[in-house]
Design a protein around this motif. Structure first.
Motif, PDB file in Angstrom:
ATOM      1  N   GLN A 173     -51.081   8.831 -31.742  1.00  0.00           N
ATOM      2  CA  GLN A 173     -50.964   9.164 -33.158  1.00  0.00           C
ATOM      3  C   GLN A 173     -50.002   8.165 -33.790  1.00  0.00           C
ATOM      4  O   GLN A 173     -48.788   8.229 -33.577  1.00  0.00           O
ATOM      5  N   LEU A 231     -47.721   6.568 -36.564  1.00  0.00           N
ATOM      6  CA  LEU A 231     -46.956   7.074 -37.706  1.00  0.00           C
ATOM      7  C   LEU A 231     -46.715   6.013 -38.763  1.00  0.00           C
ATOM      8  O   LEU A 231     -46.515   6.344 -39.934  1.00  0.00           O
ATOM      9  N   ASP A 286     -46.396  13.964 -39.012  1.00  0.00           N
ATOM     10  CA  ASP A 286     -47.777  13.736 -39.432  1.00  0.00           C
ATOM     11  C   ASP A 286     -47.926  12.450 -40.240  1.00  0.00           C
ATOM     12  O   ASP A 286     -48.970  12.210 -40.844  1.00  0.00           O
ATOM     13  N   THR A 294     -42.346  11.970 -41.209  1.00  0.00           N
ATOM     14  CA  THR A 294     -42.654  13.257 -40.598  1.00  0.00           C
ATOM     15  C   THR A 294     -43.587  13.034 -39.414  1.00  0.00           C
ATOM     16  O   THR A 294     -44.246  11.995 -39.318  1.00  0.00           O
TER      17      THR A 294
END
Length: 332
Positions: A229, A231, A269, A267
């Motif tokens: 993931q 960022l 996400d 964050t």
């Protein structure tokens, strides 16, 4: 700022008074051997205490007491670099270890132990732990990547770090009391600066190379080579991640051009925003234990000093007193 991921290590210069985490990231040659370890007495550097400034550098009132939780710093002393504990902004420091060249101290979550790395030669670095008063220093890992960060698992039973394997940086974990390291990643890309999430089991943030630049990514230790993931992205480097105590934000250093960087927060996400701005080199963020402040190192790299700011960019203040050269702060 160019990221020289595959640059061969150049010969060390004849003299250099300090080490900067950023110099290691961008491939500046490591320092020469330092003087042999010896007793260096603790001392007090005079100062007037923290200077509180607004986001634009103008005086600003302080809404409440500034945290006094003990901070760890690397203090440069000529050709030596030692680790001290200090009350932020007081100028009063207590030397914890003086091995000649010790850097990147990091509190355990319980704040009863400290880990740090020691340079033996430009290519030989070691991981140590010690008590909060500097006692009981223990060698944990004999050889790790130059300048790697070491982070604690949420329960303080393990450490994570980076070491070279077949010419690539790979993530390892090791029991914090010592033992056999476990290689976690086996991917064919460089990576470093691990930060272990305090609130999610087995989640790590670190930078990896994406489109030729280091960018922050999240991955799980039980699936390290699986889907990542990302960022951050773009043409600017993002390094030095540090989770807030509640795990809801990650502070990091976001480069603009060579010799310039700002502190940002993101964050988990991927929603990011700047905290500092200007022509300075801001790096190595660390959160206060209450999560209300971020301390960081501000350059130029030859004169590192510690500052603090709120996550919304207000209340900027200098914490380093006198003419000291401080860097690599750890607050939580």
């Amino acid at each position: 700022m160019a990221f020289l991921a595959h640059e061969p290590e150049a010969p060390a210069p004849q003299k250099a008074p300090f080490i900067s985490r950023r110099t290691l990231v961008i491939g500046v040659p490591a320092l020469v051997g330092l003087a042999a370890a010896g007793a260096v007495t603790g001392y007090v550097l005079a100062g007037d205490g923290p200077k509180d400034e607004g986001a634009a550098g103008t005086p600003s009132p302080s809404p409440g007491a500034f945290p006094t939780d003990t901070m760890l710093v690397r203090l440069d002393e000529g050709e030596r670099s030692a680790i001290y504990s200090t009350t932020p902004g007081s100028g009063k420091r207590t030397q914890l270890v003086a091995g000649g060249y010790d850097v990147l101290p990091q509190w355990s979550h319980k704040r009863d132990l400290i880990t740090y790395i020691r340079r033996i030669t430009p290519t030989h670095w070691q991981i140590f732990t010690m008590g909060k008063d500097g006692s009981g220093a223990e060698l944990i890992v004999d050889k790790v990547n130059r300048g790697t960060r070491v982070c604690w698992s949420p329960d303080d039973t393990k450490l994570a770090y980076v070491a070279r394997v077949s010419g690539r940086n790979q993530l390892f974990t090791v029991p914090s009391t010592g033992g056999t390291p476990t290689q976690v990643t086996r991917t064919n890309d460089d990576k470093d600066d691990p930060a272990w999430a305090p609130n999610v089991q087995g989640l790590v943030c670190m930078w990896g190379v994406r489109d030729g630049k280091p960018q922050l990514m999240l991955f799980r230790l039980d699936d390290p080579d699986g889907s990542r993931q990302w960022l951050t992205s773009g043409g600017l480097a993002s390094v030095d991640p540090d989770f807030s105590p509640d795990g809801k934000l990650i502070a990091y250093s976001h480069s603009k051009v060579s010799g310039q960087a700002d502190i940002w927060v993101v964050t988990p996400d991927g929603k990011s925003s700047p905290v500092t701005s200007g022509p300075d080199l801001d790096m190595d963020p660390t959160w206060s234990p209450d999560g209300r402040w971020i301390a960081f190192t501000r350059g130029p790299v030859a004169k590192p000093r510690i500052y603090a700011v709120r996550p919304d960019g207000t209340g900027l203040r200098e914490l380093t007193a006198g003419t000291a050269l401080e860097g690599h702060a750890s607050w939580s």
